[in-house]
Motif scaffolding. Structure first.
Motif, PDB file in Angstrom:
ATOM      1  N   CYS A  60       0.702  -1.181  -0.104  1.00  0.00           N
ATOM      2  CA  CYS A  60      -0.240   0.004  -0.591  1.00  0.00           C
ATOM      3  C   CYS A  60       0.743   0.803   0.128  1.00  0.00           C
ATOM      4  N   PRO A  61       1.035   1.823  -1.316  1.00  0.00           N
ATOM      5  CA  PRO A  61       1.769   3.429  -1.250  1.00  0.00           C
ATOM      6  C   PRO A  61       1.591   3.509   0.181  1.00  0.00           C
ATOM      7  N   LEU A  62       0.339   4.322   0.648  1.00  0.00           N
ATOM      8  CA  LEU A  62       0.519   5.603   2.037  1.00  0.00           C
ATOM      9  C   LEU A  62       1.883   5.044   3.103  1.00  0.00           C
ATOM     10  N   PHE A  63       2.090   3.309   3.112  1.00  0.00           N
ATOM     11  CA  PHE A  63       3.102   3.408   3.597  1.00  0.00           C
ATOM     12  C   PHE A  63       4.329   2.169   3.689  1.00  0.00           C
ATOM     13  N   ALA A 114      -8.885   8.195   9.103  1.00  0.00           N
ATOM     14  CA  ALA A 114      -9.858   7.536   8.927  1.00  0.00           C
ATOM     15  C   ALA A 114     -10.412   8.145   7.322  1.00  0.00           C
ATOM     16  N   GLY A 115     -11.099   7.439   6.736  1.00  0.00           N
ATOM     17  CA  GLY A 115     -11.916   7.394   5.199  1.00  0.00           C
ATOM     18  C   GLY A 115     -10.872   8.084   4.065  1.00  0.00           C
ATOM     19  N   THR A 116      -9.240   7.967   4.632  1.00  0.00           N
ATOM     20  CA  THR A 116      -8.485   7.951   4.074  1.00  0.00           C
ATOM     21  C   THR A 116      -9.155   6.318   2.969  1.00  0.00           C
ATOM     22  N   VAL A 117      -8.535   6.516   1.736  1.00  0.00           N
ATOM     23  CA  VAL A 117      -8.916   5.214   0.313  1.00  0.00           C
ATOM     24  C   VAL A 117      -7.553   4.224   0.030  1.00  0.00           C
ATOM     25  N   CYS A 118      -7.345   3.173   1.115  1.00  0.00           N
ATOM     26  CA  CYS A 118      -5.348   2.943   0.674  1.00  0.00           C
ATOM     27  C   CYS A 118      -6.090   1.676   0.138  1.00  0.00           C
ATOM     28  N   SER A 119      -4.814   2.130  -1.152  1.00  0.00           N
ATOM     29  CA  SER A 119      -5.003   0.997  -2.410  1.00  0.00           C
ATOM     30  C   SER A 119      -4.088  -0.215  -2.242  1.00  0.00           C
TER      31      SER A 119
END
Lengths: 145, 205
Positions: A60-63, A114-119
């Motif tokens: 997941c590019p957010l992490f 919260a509410g963030t979309v994780c691809s």
């Protein structure tokens, strides 16, 4: 073979492939509870095909890190183990669920709320990838009446 | 015929009494009504201990006095069982508050991972679970008296760095307003069981 018959065979072939390919259902997740905390995702991985599906990684590019983990509860002790590979048997489902198997995402590049979309992308041993989105919820608030 | 009438009347009375008993007995709180908790016949005193709260102030045995508390040990970087348990405890507490119970228990999350769970981290973490949820931690020596008295196990890897997991007991401990151990809920937690059992445990004092 006429063009219309060829098109019909193509449709049948594509439809057949769609039924056999692994898929993800019922995906959801929770945002980290602290700025540098861990997020988690749960889902059902369906493998309707005739061969096992082997998951070798996730991203997941957010992490910075996305890993398969399993929580175990034995003799009152909770433990969590990282799993490098998961094998989903032919024609079966694998459930990622609270208190069990889960996708753990750590070291967020920026605060994730919260509410963030994780691809999320699941990597398979044959090189193919399975992508799906998860909207991260607020776990702490979810069970309040 | 008269004998038959008397027998019929007697049977009717028995049925009425049995029905009344069936209806009344579940209304009387007692240990038999507990669905999950293990309640001690006599509360167990806790030793003196000093942890550091999320506001930087000491959390001691005396801090538990004056209200009922639910104690849960874990670590804030845990993504699964710890927030799952705390959200269920918070949910049960909120239901008890909504049900008009002034003595709804407070929740104390005890982190066994002091290296990562600073007071600032714990303040952010506990704050997400709403009113009545506090957090504290301490180094192994500070955690030992409370953990050992409750039989809590935890294991932080010796080479802990970056992402690491901590094994820990997952039970929830109930302390009474005298700061004594009154009951234990074994893991995993269930909101309905907490909402059912906590009033029974708290009423027995």
């Amino acid at each position: 073979m006429t063009p219309s018959r060829a098109a019909l065979w193509l449709v049948v072939l594509v439809a057949g492939c769609g039924r056999e390919a692994p898929s993800v259902a019922d995906a959801y997740g929770y945002a980290p509870l602290t700025a540098d905390g861990a997020a988690v995702a749960y889902f059902v991985l369906r493998n309707p095909g005739p061969a096992p599906v082997v998951l070798t990684g996730a991203d997941c590019p957010l992490f910075a890190r996305t890993e398969f983990h399993a929580t175990t509860l034995a003799d009152g002790i909770a433990d969590m183990q990282k799993l490098d590979e998961l094998r989903v048997a032919a024609g079966s489902d694998m459930r990622f669920e609270p208190g069990g198997l889960h996708l753990m995402m750590t070291a967020p590049a920026a605060p994730v709320t919260a509410g963030t979309v994780c691809s999320i992308v699941l990597e398979q041993s044959d090189g193919s990838r399975l992508a799906f989105d998860v909207t991260l919820r607020d776990r702490a608030a979810e069970q309040r009446p | 015929m008269t004998t038959f009438r008397y027998a019929l009347a007697g049977l009717s009375v028995l049925f009425v009494l049995a029905g009344a008993a069936w209806w009344l007995v579940p209304q009387v709180p007692g240990r038999a009504d507990l669905v999950k908790a293990t309640q001690f016949p006599e509360p167990k005193p806790l030793p003196e201990f000093t942890l550091t709260g999320s506001d930087g102030r000491p959390v001691t045995r005396a801090s538990l006095e004056g209200n009922w508390h639910l104690l849960f040990f874990g670590f804030a970087n845990c993504p699964d069982i710890c927030p799952l348990t705390l959200s269920r405890l918070a949910s049960a507490r909120a239901q008890l508050v909504e049900g008009g119970r002034s003595a709804a228990p407070d929740i104390l999350f005890v982190s066994v991972d002091p290296a990562r769970d600073t007071p600032e981290v714990l303040a952010e973490y506990a704050g997400k679970f709403g009113a009545g949820v506090q957090a504290a931690t301490g180094d192994p020596a500070a955690l030992a008296p409370l953990a050992e008295s409750l039989g809590v196990y935890f294991d932080v890897p010796e080479d802990a760095a970056g992402d690491y997991s901590v094994s820990h007991s997952a039970a929830v401990f109930v302390t009474n307003p005298d700061g004594e151990l009154a009951a234990v809920f074994s893991a995993p937690q269930d909101v309905a069981a907490l909402v059912n059992d906590l009033p029974i445990v708290m009423a027995s004092r």
